[in-house]
Design a protein around this motif. Structure first.
Motif, PDB file in Angstrom:
ATOM      1  N   MET A   1      38.721  45.436  21.186  1.00  0.00           N
ATOM      2  CA  MET A   1      38.485  44.148  22.211  1.00  0.00           C
ATOM      3  C   MET A   1      39.966  44.464  22.980  1.00  0.00           C
ATOM      4  SD  MET A   1      37.272  40.782  20.215  1.00  0.00           S
ATOM      5  CE  MET A   1      36.016  40.073  21.274  1.00  0.00           C
ATOM      6  N   LYS A   2      39.877  44.006  24.185  1.00  0.00           N
ATOM      7  CA  LYS A   2      41.190  44.065  25.153  1.00  0.00           C
ATOM      8  C   LYS A   2      41.901  42.881  25.047  1.00  0.00           C
ATOM      9  CE  LYS A   2      40.200  47.922  28.021  1.00  0.00           C
ATOM     10  NZ  LYS A   2      40.093  48.523  29.387  1.00  0.00           N
ATOM     11  N   THR A   3      43.014  42.893  25.492  1.00  0.00           N
ATOM     12  CA  THR A   3      43.947  41.621  26.081  1.00  0.00           C
ATOM     13  C   THR A   3      43.800  41.527  27.419  1.00  0.00           C
ATOM     14  OG1 THR A   3      45.025  41.676  23.945  1.00  0.00           O
ATOM     15  CG2 THR A   3      46.119  40.450  25.992  1.00  0.00           C
ATOM     16  N   GLY A   4      43.805  40.399  27.906  1.00  0.00           N
ATOM     17  CA  GLY A   4      43.866  40.053  29.653  1.00  0.00           C
ATOM     18  C   GLY A   4      45.037  39.191  29.582  1.00  0.00           C
ATOM     19  N   ILE A   5      45.514  39.562  31.052  1.00  0.00           N
ATOM     20  CA  ILE A   5      46.727  38.677  31.503  1.00  0.00           C
ATOM     21  C   ILE A   5      46.340  38.269  32.769  1.00  0.00           C
ATOM     22  CG2 ILE A   5      49.129  38.751  32.312  1.00  0.00           C
ATOM     23  CD1 ILE A   5      49.716  40.865  30.353  1.00  0.00           C
ATOM     24  N   ILE A   6      46.322  36.956  33.164  1.00  0.00           N
ATOM     25  CA  ILE A   6      46.101  36.229  34.402  1.00  0.00           C
ATOM     26  C   ILE A   6      47.530  35.921  34.915  1.00  0.00           C
ATOM     27  CG2 ILE A   6      45.025  34.268  35.543  1.00  0.00           C
ATOM     28  CD1 ILE A   6      43.279  33.865  33.144  1.00  0.00           C
ATOM     29  N   ILE A   7      47.642  36.381  36.460  1.00  0.00           N
ATOM     30  CA  ILE A   7      48.895  36.201  37.146  1.00  0.00           C
ATOM     31  C   ILE A   7      48.495  35.347  38.315  1.00  0.00           C
ATOM     32  CG2 ILE A   7      51.036  36.715  38.109  1.00  0.00           C
ATOM     33  CD1 ILE A   7      50.944  39.518  36.319  1.00  0.00           C
ATOM     34  N   VAL A   8      48.921  34.082  38.448  1.00  0.00           N
ATOM     35  CA  VAL A   8      48.536  33.190  39.492  1.00  0.00           C
ATOM     36  C   VAL A   8      49.756  33.188  40.601  1.00  0.00           C
ATOM     37  CG1 VAL A   8      48.071  30.581  40.288  1.00  0.00           C
ATOM     38  CG2 VAL A   8      47.279  31.641  38.195  1.00  0.00           C
ATOM     39  N   PHE A   9      49.133  33.546  42.002  1.00  0.00           N
ATOM     40  CA  PHE A   9      50.204  33.726  42.994  1.00  0.00           C
ATOM     41  C   PHE A   9      49.653  32.573  44.002  1.00  0.00           C
ATOM     42  CE2 PHE A   9      49.676  37.865  41.093  1.00  0.00           C
ATOM     43  CZ  PHE A   9      50.870  38.444  41.358  1.00  0.00           C
ATOM     44  N   HIS A  10      50.504  32.029  44.875  1.00  0.00           N
ATOM     45  CA  HIS A  10      50.405  31.469  46.077  1.00  0.00           C
ATOM     46  C   HIS A  10      51.637  31.369  47.001  1.00  0.00           C
ATOM     47  CE1 HIS A  10      49.239  27.916  48.429  1.00  0.00           C
ATOM     48  NE2 HIS A  10      50.521  27.232  48.309  1.00  0.00           N
ATOM     49  N   ASN A  11      51.053  32.032  48.229  1.00  0.00           N
ATOM     50  CA  ASN A  11      52.363  32.388  49.276  1.00  0.00           C
ATOM     51  C   ASN A  11      53.563  33.137  48.730  1.00  0.00           C
ATOM     52  OD1 ASN A  11      50.679  31.182  50.929  1.00  0.00           O
ATOM     53  ND2 ASN A  11      51.686  29.072  50.730  1.00  0.00           N
ATOM     54  N   ASN A  12      53.116  34.383  48.005  1.00  0.00           N
ATOM     55  CA  ASN A  12      54.429  35.180  47.500  1.00  0.00           C
ATOM     56  C   ASN A  12      54.398  36.412  47.937  1.00  0.00           C
ATOM     57  OD1 ASN A  12      52.972  33.623  44.802  1.00  0.00           O
ATOM     58  ND2 ASN A  12      55.118  33.485  44.877  1.00  0.00           N
ATOM     59  N   GLU A  13      53.958  36.593  49.446  1.00  0.00           N
ATOM     60  CA  GLU A  13      54.094  37.682  50.184  1.00  0.00           C
ATOM     61  C   GLU A  13      55.383  38.504  50.019  1.00  0.00           C
ATOM     62  OE1 GLU A  13      53.217  39.468  54.685  1.00  0.00           O
ATOM     63  OE2 GLU A  13      53.287  37.254  54.318  1.00  0.00           O
ATOM     64  N   LYS A  14      56.455  37.527  50.435  1.00  0.00           N
ATOM     65  CA  LYS A  14      57.876  38.037  50.517  1.00  0.00           C
ATOM     66  C   LYS A  14      58.386  38.552  49.353  1.00  0.00           C
ATOM     67  CE  LYS A  14      58.721  35.412  54.726  1.00  0.00           C
ATOM     68  NZ  LYS A  14      59.342  33.992  55.324  1.00  0.00           N
ATOM     69  N   GLU A  15      57.782  38.052  48.098  1.00  0.00           N
ATOM     70  CA  GLU A  15      58.451  38.321  46.821  1.00  0.00           C
ATOM     71  C   GLU A  15      57.802  39.748  46.028  1.00  0.00           C
ATOM     72  OE1 GLU A  15      59.169  34.090  47.700  1.00  0.00           O
ATOM     73  OE2 GLU A  15      57.121  35.146  47.162  1.00  0.00           O
ATOM     74  N   MET A  16      56.687  39.953  46.692  1.00  0.00           N
ATOM     75  CA  MET A  16      55.939  41.177  46.058  1.00  0.00           C
ATOM     76  C   MET A  16      56.120  42.506  46.511  1.00  0.00           C
ATOM     77  SD  MET A  16      51.887  40.063  45.512  1.00  0.00           S
ATOM     78  CE  MET A  16      51.538  41.712  44.725  1.00  0.00           C
ATOM     79  N   ASP A  17      56.410  43.406  45.637  1.00  0.00           N
ATOM     80  CA  ASP A  17      56.570  44.814  45.836  1.00  0.00           C
ATOM     81  C   ASP A  17      55.477  45.583  45.464  1.00  0.00           C
ATOM     82  OD1 ASP A  17      57.343  47.545  45.963  1.00  0.00           O
ATOM     83  OD2 ASP A  17      59.576  47.152  45.224  1.00  0.00           O
ATOM     84  N   THR A  18      54.305  45.678  46.174  1.00  0.00           N
ATOM     85  CA  THR A  18      53.210  46.245  45.720  1.00  0.00           C
ATOM     86  C   THR A  18      53.398  47.591  45.089  1.00  0.00           C
ATOM     87  OG1 THR A  18      52.698  47.097  48.014  1.00  0.00           O
ATOM     88  CG2 THR A  18      51.677  44.932  47.092  1.00  0.00           C
ATOM     89  N   THR A  19      54.231  48.507  45.648  1.00  0.00           N
ATOM     90  CA  THR A  19      54.420  49.575  45.088  1.00  0.00           C
ATOM     91  C   THR A  19      55.117  49.612  43.567  1.00  0.00           C
ATOM     92  OG1 THR A  19      54.840  50.745  47.388  1.00  0.00           O
ATOM     93  CG2 THR A  19      55.668  52.158  45.394  1.00  0.00           C
ATOM     94  N   TYR A  20      55.997  48.951  43.322  1.00  0.00           N
ATOM     95  CA  TYR A  20      56.331  48.750  42.161  1.00  0.00           C
ATOM     96  C   TYR A  20      55.373  48.058  41.009  1.00  0.00           C
ATOM     97  CZ  TYR A  20      59.792  48.051  38.471  1.00  0.00           C
ATOM     98  OH  TYR A  20      60.672  48.060  37.284  1.00  0.00           O
ATOM     99  N   PHE A  21      54.672  47.323  41.534  1.00  0.00           N
ATOM    100  CA  PHE A  21      53.549  46.612  40.904  1.00  0.00           C
ATOM    101  C   PHE A  21      52.483  47.433  40.386  1.00  0.00           C
ATOM    102  CE2 PHE A  21      54.506  42.202  40.624  1.00  0.00           C
ATOM    103  CZ  PHE A  21      53.536  41.561  40.267  1.00  0.00           C
ATOM    104  N   ILE A  22      52.305  48.389  41.303  1.00  0.00           N
ATOM    105  CA  ILE A  22      51.340  49.492  41.187  1.00  0.00           C
ATOM    106  C   ILE A  22      51.932  50.422  39.990  1.00  0.00           C
ATOM    107  CG2 ILE A  22      50.110  51.566  42.066  1.00  0.00           C
ATOM    108  CD1 ILE A  22      49.832  49.569  44.661  1.00  0.00           C
ATOM    109  N   GLU A  23      53.083  50.951  40.207  1.00  0.00           N
ATOM    110  CA  GLU A  23      53.568  51.761  39.369  1.00  0.00           C
ATOM    111  C   GLU A  23      53.986  51.321  37.907  1.00  0.00           C
ATOM    112  OE1 GLU A  23      57.785  52.612  40.864  1.00  0.00           O
ATOM    113  OE2 GLU A  23      56.831  53.584  42.555  1.00  0.00           O
ATOM    114  N   GLN A  24      54.194  50.058  37.820  1.00  0.00           N
ATOM    115  CA  GLN A  24      54.031  49.406  36.296  1.00  0.00           C
ATOM    116  C   GLN A  24      52.861  49.248  35.813  1.00  0.00           C
ATOM    117  OE1 GLN A  24      57.346  48.436  34.726  1.00  0.00           O
ATOM    118  NE2 GLN A  24      57.922  49.885  36.241  1.00  0.00           N
TER     119      GLN A  24
END
Length: 161
Positions: free
Chosen positions: A1-24
């Protein structure tokens, strides 16, 4: 069985570094992510879909009418429990974070660095809380209890004087 993580976002475009998220996220195995867009009015949803398109262990749920953070978590939880055979499901609401200093990169880095601890989650380490799904827990509360000293965690639990 796996573990899941939910991350809730609301208007966070300016704080998101998608490249870093993807790498991690690509460094993480046996954890399924559900990124919940809670009716953002900016490009947050598009950025979350970009992350999903690049990572095999990421799903995106779009909540079209703004809801409380816990209602958004529950929407993600319903999706995750229907799609995956999960043992536990942790959650984080980005809007409740103190992200001025480390941004969202600090959160995803914390998860990457502590994936073994997250995978070895023990429900008994947290107080039992009556929720819609008994196996949902606050990821930051859990990590605060098991990590001795982490700057990102410490920032989240600072008291305003």
């Amino acid at each position: 069985m796996k573990t899941g993580i939910i991350i809730v976002f609301h208007n966070n475009e300016k704080e998101m570094d998608t490249t870093y998220f993807i790498e991690q996220i690509k460094q993480i195995s046996n954890i399924e992510f559900c990124l919940v867009n809670n009716d953002s009015r900016d490009n947050t949803y598009d950025l979350l879909r970009d992350v999903r398109d690049e990572c095999n262990n990421v799903s995106v749920v779009n909540v079209r009418k703004f809801k409380s953070d816990m209602a958004a978590v529950k929407a993600g939880a319903r999706f995750m429990f229907n799609e995956f055979n999960l043992k536990y499901l942790g959650y984080v609401s980005v809007n409740n974070l103190n992200i001025k200093e480390h941004g969202l990169n600090g959160l995803i880095e914390l998860i990457t660095e502590n994936q073994n601890a997250i995978l070895n989650f023990k429900i008994s380490s947290l107080k039992k809380k009556q929720t819609l799904f008994q196996s949902i827990y606050s990821l930051l509360d859990y990590l605060k209890k098991i990590i001795e000293d982490n700057h990102f965690i410490n920032l989240q639990f600072q008291r305003n004087i």
